[in-house]
Design a protein around this motif. Sequence first.
Motif, short mmCIF file in Angstrom:
data_model
loop_
_atom_site.label_atom_id
_atom_site.label_comp_id
_atom_site.label_asym_id
_atom_site.label_seq_id
_atom_site.Cartn_x
_atom_site.Cartn_y
_atom_site.Cartn_z
N GLY A 138 70.05 12.24 45.47
CA GLY A 138 70.65 13.39 44.81
C GLY A 138 72.16 13.46 44.92
O GLY A 138 72.80 14.17 44.15
N GLY A 139 72.73 12.75 45.86
CA GLY A 139 74.19 12.70 45.99
C GLY A 139 74.84 14.02 46.33
O GLY A 139 75.98 14.28 45.92
N LEU A 140 74.16 14.88 47.09
CA LEU A 140 74.74 16.17 47.44
C LEU A 140 76.02 15.98 48.23
O LEU A 140 76.08 15.20 49.18
CB LEU A 140 73.74 16.98 48.27
CG LEU A 140 74.20 18.40 48.65
CD1 LEU A 140 74.25 19.30 47.41
CD2 LEU A 140 73.27 19.00 49.71
N LYS A 141 77.05 16.74 47.84
CA LYS A 141 78.35 16.66 48.49
C LYS A 141 78.77 18.02 49.02
O LYS A 141 78.28 19.07 48.57
CB LYS A 141 79.42 16.16 47.50
CG LYS A 141 79.11 14.81 46.86
CD LYS A 141 80.15 14.46 45.83
CE LYS A 141 79.81 13.16 45.11
NZ LYS A 141 78.56 13.29 44.32
N THR A 145 76.21 23.09 45.41
CA THR A 145 75.11 24.02 45.65
C THR A 145 73.78 23.29 45.53
O THR A 145 73.52 22.59 44.55
CB THR A 145 75.15 25.18 44.64
OG1 THR A 145 76.35 25.93 44.84
CG2 THR A 145 73.95 26.11 44.83
N LEU A 146 72.94 23.45 46.56
CA LEU A 146 71.61 22.87 46.60
C LEU A 146 70.58 23.97 46.41
O LEU A 146 70.62 24.99 47.09
CB LEU A 146 71.38 22.19 47.95
CG LEU A 146 69.95 21.74 48.29
CD1 LEU A 146 69.50 20.61 47.35
CD2 LEU A 146 69.86 21.30 49.75
N ALA A 168 77.28 22.14 52.11
CA ALA A 168 76.82 22.66 50.83
C ALA A 168 76.43 24.13 50.96
O ALA A 168 76.16 24.63 52.05
CB ALA A 168 75.61 21.86 50.34
N SER A 169 76.40 24.82 49.82
CA SER A 169 75.76 26.13 49.74
C SER A 169 74.29 25.90 49.41
O SER A 169 73.96 25.00 48.64
CB SER A 169 76.40 26.98 48.65
OG SER A 169 77.75 27.27 48.97
N VAL A 170 73.41 26.70 50.01
CA VAL A 170 71.98 26.47 49.84
C VAL A 170 71.29 27.74 49.34
O VAL A 170 71.40 28.80 49.95
CB VAL A 170 71.32 26.02 51.16
CG1 VAL A 170 69.82 25.81 50.96
CG2 VAL A 170 71.97 24.73 51.67
#
Length: 331
Positions: A138-141, A145-146, A168-170
């Motif tokens: 997913g490449g979350l940075k 926002t996840l 991240a914001s979740v």
Amino acid sequence: MRAIAIREFGAPEVLVEVERPDPQPGAGELLIRVTASGVNRPDVFQRKGAYAPPPGASDLPGLEVAGTIAAGDPAELAAAGLKLGDRVCALVAGGGYAALCVAPIPQCLPVPAGLGDIEAASLPETFFTVWSNVFDRGGLKAGETLLVQGGSSGIGVTAIQLGKAFGASVIVTAGSDDKCAACLSLGADQAINYRSADFVEEVKRLTAGRGADVVLDMVAGDYVGRELRCLADDGRIVIIAVQGGVKSEINAGEVLRRRLTVTGSTLRPRSVAFKGAIAGALREKVWPLLEAGRIRPVIERVFEAADAAAAHALMESGQHVGKIVLRWTNE
């Protein structure tokens, strides 16, 4: 050895305690004297006949264990920084519901300092899965926002904590106000009760219309089309389970216009090398956070191994937050 086998496909009661020959480790493997085994949703699917073990794997359920190294080639162990008697946890392709379990050495990790074996057994399946899918695929940075579908599940509580730990914001969805509160207590920025609110509209509202950058989806089915609508431009949906069905209807024009990605993976059949690379990343980047107490295992209940059927009944009820673990008493 004692083990929990699937007598036939069906309800939790088909899980029965049996005696099996002690497994023997081969090249590149070690033998774990198991103290605790994690219970996961794929175990339920296997019990029902909907998720067969990959070729060569044990027919016993169980994808994660913790305990002590009972056997293995000393040179191979030393090359991995391990030795006989060390406490480890491991991701396995099957065979975890047993007092002895063979695991590939690259898929083993030391029990984090300060944690017991019960806690350690709750780590591998969800941490390997979240790291591989949220961060690698997913490449979350940091700063993104996840959105986590099913935030109170074992995967969900791990995704919340790792997402927050890496900046991240979740936002999560959950099926009750109590579960939403539990997710917020673990660090989620926002929690949506999907039974009383439309998560698409809520995600748009909570992000001022921008949407989520990454969606971790355990539902699939008609959720995929809805998730596309609450993605930010260049957003990514990562599907890791299909509890809502395997067929989805999407607006392909929206995918094109906003450069959206729909992807997914299943970890169990992947190679030892692939899983070993994830283990290496976890040891470097996540294990220090566990040892520092910045993230923690979340365990709903511990059952004796002989009560595996009751553990599965709890899993299927949905009335849990976090992980369910089996405990083995080795004489």
